[in-house]
Design an enzyme around this catalytic site. Structure first.
Site, short mmCIF file in Angstrom:
data_model
loop_
_atom_site.label_atom_id
_atom_site.label_comp_id
_atom_site.label_asym_id
_atom_site.label_seq_id
_atom_site.Cartn_x
_atom_site.Cartn_y
_atom_site.Cartn_z
N ASP A 123 0.32 -6.15 -1.01
CA ASP A 123 0.51 -7.54 -0.64
C ASP A 123 1.23 -7.58 0.69
OD1 ASP A 123 -0.54 -8.37 -3.10
OD2 ASP A 123 1.43 -8.35 -4.06
N HIS A 161 -2.40 -3.15 -8.42
CA HIS A 161 -1.22 -2.50 -7.85
C HIS A 161 -0.93 -1.16 -8.54
CE1 HIS A 161 0.01 -5.54 -4.95
NE2 HIS A 161 -0.45 -6.43 -5.82
N ALA A 197 -1.24 -10.29 -13.96
CA ALA A 197 -2.15 -9.35 -14.62
C ALA A 197 -1.51 -8.74 -15.86
CB ALA A 197 -2.53 -8.24 -13.65
N GLU A 250 -5.73 -15.40 -3.26
CA GLU A 250 -4.55 -14.63 -2.82
C GLU A 250 -4.81 -14.05 -1.44
OE1 GLU A 250 -3.12 -11.68 -5.53
OE2 GLU A 250 -2.79 -13.12 -7.16
ZN LIG Z 1 -1.18 -8.26 -5.06
#
Ligand SMILES: [Zn+2]
Length: 262
Positions: A183, A176, A169, A232
């Protein structure tokens, strides 16, 4: 999308007049100093949108340099950032705490942190998982703007921008930085953030149960064209139980829920 943004910019510049253009040009080369206006951080150099656009999309303005929208509700649990929408540059949550769960990282690092509400929800999720024989480990939570900048620049240097943008990103656009994303991984995939996590008991358990604790798998399989990110299975985003359950039941991403796609 680029055309839409460009059109919006031209309209804004027209509406705001020449003085605004000059201010923007100056700000591009100056330090991005932020100032408080109400509860919202407005950066210098950000072109403000009209009231109508503000209300529709929770956007404070647009950064003419990157063409990214800057959101006006960074403290909301439902804040929506992606590759077109970023947090104000100086934004940092003021209620970061360390959830009492198993962490992969050493003590004292930022990545252990989450915002209070998300941290409490994560503790409940880990507790329930543990009771069902599912051993999760927290890998990476809060990440500052500056840290994300370093990571992104390193990825671009190593892989080129196009490839880097598929998984990394731009600073300000990472969930985040909101303090609402964690995560997670497990021993079964050597604590890696890997798509193989989806095939594990831990990954499957999260798919079925994360929403009960207010989390979603933010970048699901088969939705890369919509979210802009590869699958993800490890990236949990806290949204509160009601919205997370709605997205889970309707099989929606945040992009689909809010009605604008990557
Ligand atoms: Zn992440």
């Amino acid at each position: 999308m680029k055309l839409l943004i460009t059109t919006t910019l031209i309209t804004l510049v027209f509406l705001n007049g020449c003085q605004q253009i000059q201010q923007d040009d100056t700000a591009k080369h100056a330090d991005m100093v932020s100032q408080k206006r109400g509860s919202v951080l407005i950066e210098k150099g950000i072109v403000e949108l009209s009231d109508e656009q503000d209300h529709d999309k929770n956007v404070a303005g647009i950064d003419p340099e990157t063409e990214l929208y800057v959101v006006d509700n960074p403290d909301s649990i439902e804040v929506y950032v992606n590759k077109q929408r970023r947090l104000p540059e100086g934004y940092e949550p003021d209620d970061l705490v360390e959830p009492d769960v198993e962490h992969l990282s050493q003590q004292g690092v930022n990545r252990r942190l989450l915002r209070q509400e998300a941290a409490e929800a994560l503790e409940l999720l880990f507790e329930q998982a543990d009771e069902q024989g599912i051993d999760l480990v927290a890998v990476s939570g809060y990440r500052s703007y500056e840290r994300q900048k370093t990571i992104y620049q390193s990825n671009v240097a190593n892989k080129g921008q196009e490839e880097a943008d598929r998984f990394s990103a731009q600073p300000g656009t990472s969930e985040h930085q909101t303090g609402l994303a964690m995560d997670v991984s497990a021993a079964s995939v050597s604590f890696l953030l890997d798509q193989a996590f989806d095939q594990t008991d831990e990954g499957s358990w999260l798919v079925e149960h994360a929403h009960q604790f207010g989390f979603v798998i933010r970048y699901p399989e088969g939705k890369t064209d919509i979210t802009g990110y590869e699958f993800e299975p490890w990236h949990l985003r806290y949204l509160g139980e009601e919205l997370a359950t709605h997205l889970y039941e309707e099989d929606l991403t945040l992009e689909e829920y809010f009605g604008y796609h990557y």
